[in-house]
Write an enzyme that holds these catalytic residues in place. Structure first.
Site, PDB file in Angstrom:
ATOM      1  N   LYS A 120       0.006  -6.787   4.226  1.00 26.77           N
ATOM      2  CA  LYS A 120       1.004  -6.015   3.891  1.00 26.77           C
ATOM      3  C   LYS A 120       0.745  -5.424   2.525  1.00 26.77           C
ATOM      4  O   LYS A 120       0.985  -6.164   1.603  1.00 26.77           O
ATOM      5  CB  LYS A 120       2.355  -6.564   4.119  1.00 26.77           C
ATOM      6  CG  LYS A 120       3.552  -5.721   3.755  1.00 26.77           C
ATOM      7  CD  LYS A 120       4.870  -6.506   4.057  1.00 26.77           C
ATOM      8  CE  LYS A 120       5.911  -5.407   3.953  1.00 26.77           C
ATOM      9  NZ  LYS A 120       6.307  -4.904   2.673  1.00 26.77           N
ATOM     10  N   GLU A 171      12.593  -0.838   4.999  1.00 21.43           N
ATOM     11  CA  GLU A 171      11.257  -0.009   4.891  1.00 21.43           C
ATOM     12  C   GLU A 171      10.825   0.316   6.361  1.00 21.43           C
ATOM     13  O   GLU A 171      10.813  -0.581   7.404  1.00 21.43           O
ATOM     14  CB  GLU A 171      10.239  -1.163   4.421  1.00 21.43           C
ATOM     15  CG  GLU A 171       9.029  -0.717   3.912  1.00 21.43           C
ATOM     16  CD  GLU A 171       8.102  -1.962   3.257  1.00 21.43           C
ATOM     17  OE1 GLU A 171       6.894  -1.676   2.885  1.00 21.43           O
ATOM     18  OE2 GLU A 171       8.630  -3.002   3.407  1.00 21.43           O
ATOM     19  N   LYS A 190       2.507 -14.271  -0.609  1.00 22.36           N
ATOM     20  CA  LYS A 190       1.918 -14.107  -2.012  1.00 22.36           C
ATOM     21  C   LYS A 190       1.037 -15.096  -2.781  1.00 22.36           C
ATOM     22  O   LYS A 190       1.735 -16.380  -2.466  1.00 22.36           O
ATOM     23  CB  LYS A 190       2.954 -13.314  -2.732  1.00 22.36           C
ATOM     24  CG  LYS A 190       3.494 -12.101  -2.304  1.00 22.36           C
ATOM     25  CD  LYS A 190       4.710 -12.292  -1.450  1.00 22.36           C
ATOM     26  CE  LYS A 190       5.317 -10.902  -0.943  1.00 22.36           C
ATOM     27  NZ  LYS A 190       6.524 -11.118  -0.208  1.00 22.36           N
TER      28      LYS A 190
END
Length: 582
Positions: free
Chosen positions: A526, A299, A475
């Site tokens: 992000k 990425e 997360k």
């Protein structure tokens, strides 16, 4: 005078009159104990001088300040679909407000049961089955035991709510462990006959060795990957209920969720000035669709310069993404697709090609790469490791040892100074190579962990581990409560490690992660590319938060980039080198 000699009062018998007197006494005592006459007298006196247009509205507002705080009456769990049409959980919080039950908020969360270090193509069916099972267990927990457990609690008391949720989850884990041990004991106890029949052929097989085959000996011993962190079906119930309660508290306090979370983080009123996190916007995905060393660029991420507002940053990122899209469809560049990151996924031929495409787009927009915006590379080394072979072969035929990867990273950063960060450049098991990488590159860029980072639960119990990072991408999943998130944010701040909220692979349209990033003072966030509704919803929420902060005069500006120097001998920030990085 009545016939029985008792005096009737106002048509009532003496007994009726006595009962009425007692009733009046009890009513007077009830009103006195609740200070109703005193407060009624106060509001009537002040209202006469204020002369409000809405008399009854004035009375309602006055007495509302003396009402009992809203308490949880029920939580309701429902099954909904996430962005990929997979089942997940939504929670509704209902509270008793001024003697009436009212719905306060709805919240959903990703049903994540995937360990990024153990993702393969052949586990899709198993994962889907596990997701369905987890959702059904979570719904049972929410609608029955957790509903009873939280009834009557105040949503504002997040610490108490999260403590009860965590204790309930721990009991479930312990019960499951006890049952598992019992099952293992029962499996071990087998008839002696079956043991003797299975032992003989095993011994015979050990004596034989396949002809014409040589044992594969590793070129260099490597550490096997750590065992996967256990996933407990139903754990999503804990995280989503904790988030729902926090959201309900902010609604009841008539404030924003990010302000409520900031007050939990600072254990007092939110700071007078709050900063927006810098967006890490996914622009290109190369990864396994490319050949050779390009596989190290899973990425390519763009970060705007810190001095820009969030609105300015997103406008610039959108223009850049549009130029990349034009390039993709005007060039005869082969097939392209939209990745789960929300950006274009394409295989390139040369390592320089992605940078050339971005540079060309910047030239058209009159942007200076390295000044107006910087780059980060998500290397995702854990996805490139071939664990089935008995030798370290990260990219078959190209790189056979992590030392070679370090050379690639070093040459890339020397060639492209606009790169200011690497995400997951090595596996978390590569401790020796990690130290080398930190010594070489930490003064010049951020070294971040995403898939290679520990879960929030592991960070709380075990700390950061042996490998130090510039920042961790974390997360909000499974049994992670809001209190856990606050605790980890404080831990990372103490260790000079950047706290970076991120998204799971499969999300919902719920945008509360944006509030959490602002409330906890995250340096970055992000969210992926500016595509897909579940990602754009978070970007839009950040725009709304920035506007709200600006209107209140509470919007701060992000500081310039500073790269913590990570060294085994000198773990603290080197002030000389840090000063030269500004």
């Amino acid at each position: 005078m009545s016939a029985d000699g008792n005096l009737a009062i106002n048509g009532r018998s003496p007994k009726e009159a006595h009962d009425l007197y007692q009733l009046k006494q009890r009513a007077a005592e009830y009103y006195r104990s609740n200070a109703v006459p005193l407060r009624m007298q106060e509001v009537l006196n002040t209202m006469f001088y204020d002369k409000p247009d809405d008399v009854y509205g004035h009375l309602a507002n006055y007495f509302a300040s003396f009402a009992k705080p809203a308490a949880i009456s029920r939580i309701v769990g429902k099954e909904i679909l996430d962005a990929e049409g997979q089942p997940t959980v939504e929670v509704e919080v209902l509270c008793t407000i001024k003697n009436f039950e009212k719905s306060v908020c709805f919240t959903s969360m990703s049903n994540c049961c995937r360990d990024p270090n153990y993702t393969t193509q052949d586990i899709t069916d198993q994962e889907n089955e596990l997701k369905n099972q987890s959702v059904q267990i979570a719904l049972h927990w929410i609608n029955e035991p957790l509903n009873s457990l939280l009834k009557g609690l105040l949503p504002a008391n997040q610490t108490e709510v999260d403590k009860l949720l965590s204790e309930y989850f721990q009991r479930k884990v312990e019960e499951d462990e006890e049952q598992r041990k019992k099952d293992e004991v029962e499996e071990i106890i087998q008839p002696e006959v079956s043991l003797s029949t299975t032992t003989a052929p095993i011994l015979d097989k050990k004596k034989k060795s396949p002809k014409g085959k040589k044992n594969i000996v590793p070129e260099k011993p490597i550490k096997p990957r750590e065992p996967p962190e256990p996933f407990f079906p139903g754990s999503v119930a804990i995280g989503v209920v904790s988030l729902a309660v926090a959201k309900a508290a902010s609604r009841l306090q008539n404030t924003s969720l990010y302000l409520h979370i900031a007050s939990l983080y600072h254990e007092e009123d939110p700071p007078k000035e709050m900063k927006m996190p810098l967006p890490m916007v996914s622009l290109l995905s190369c990864g396994k669709t490319s050949g050779g060393k390009l596989k190290l660029m899973n990425e390519v991420i763009v970060i705007p310069k810190p001095s820009l507002s969030y609105k300015q940053s997103l406008k610039m990122m959108m223009a850049l993404q549009q130029q990349i899209t034009k390039w993709m469809f005007t060039q005869k560049s082969g097939p392209v697709a939209m990745s789960h990151f929300g950006c274009w996924k394409k295989g390139f031929d040369r390592t320089e090609q992605p940078f050339e495409v971005i540079q060309e787009a910047c030239d058209i927009l009159e942007l200076t790469l390295g000044e107006d915006l910087h780059l980060m590379l998500n290397c995702a080394a854990h996805e490139l490791m071939d664990y089935e072979k008995e030798k370290y072969e990260i990219i078959s035929g190209v790189l056979k040892h992590p030392d070679e990867m370090i050379e690639v990273y070093t040459s890339l950063i020397e060639k492209y100074p606009s790169i200011i960060g690497l995400i997951d450049p090595l596996r978390k098991e590569d401790e020796e190579q990690w130290c080398k990488l930190c010594d070489l590159l930490s003064p010049w860029c951020y070294l971040l962990a995403d898939g290679a980072s520990r879960s929030i639960q592991k960070l709380i119990t075990d700390g950061l581990g042996k490998n130090r990072y510039s920042g961790l991408i974390l997360k909000h999943t499974n049994q992670t409560t809001i209190s856990n998130f606050v605790q980890v944010a404080k831990l990372l701040e103490e260790q000079d490690c950047r706290f970076i909220p991120g998204l799971t692979d499969i999300e919902t349209i719920d945008h509360n992660i944006a509030d959490m990033a602002v409330g906890l003072g995250a340096r970055f966030i992000k969210l992926g590319g500016l595509c897909h509704g579940e990602r754009v919803a978070k970007y839009n929420r950040l725009l709304a938060i920035e506007e709200e902060l600006a209107q209140r005069g509470a919007l701060g500006r992000a500081a310039e980039h500073q790269f913590p120097v990570i060294s085994e001998e000198e773990p603290d920030l080197n002030p000389v080198q840090a000063g030269s990085d500004n």
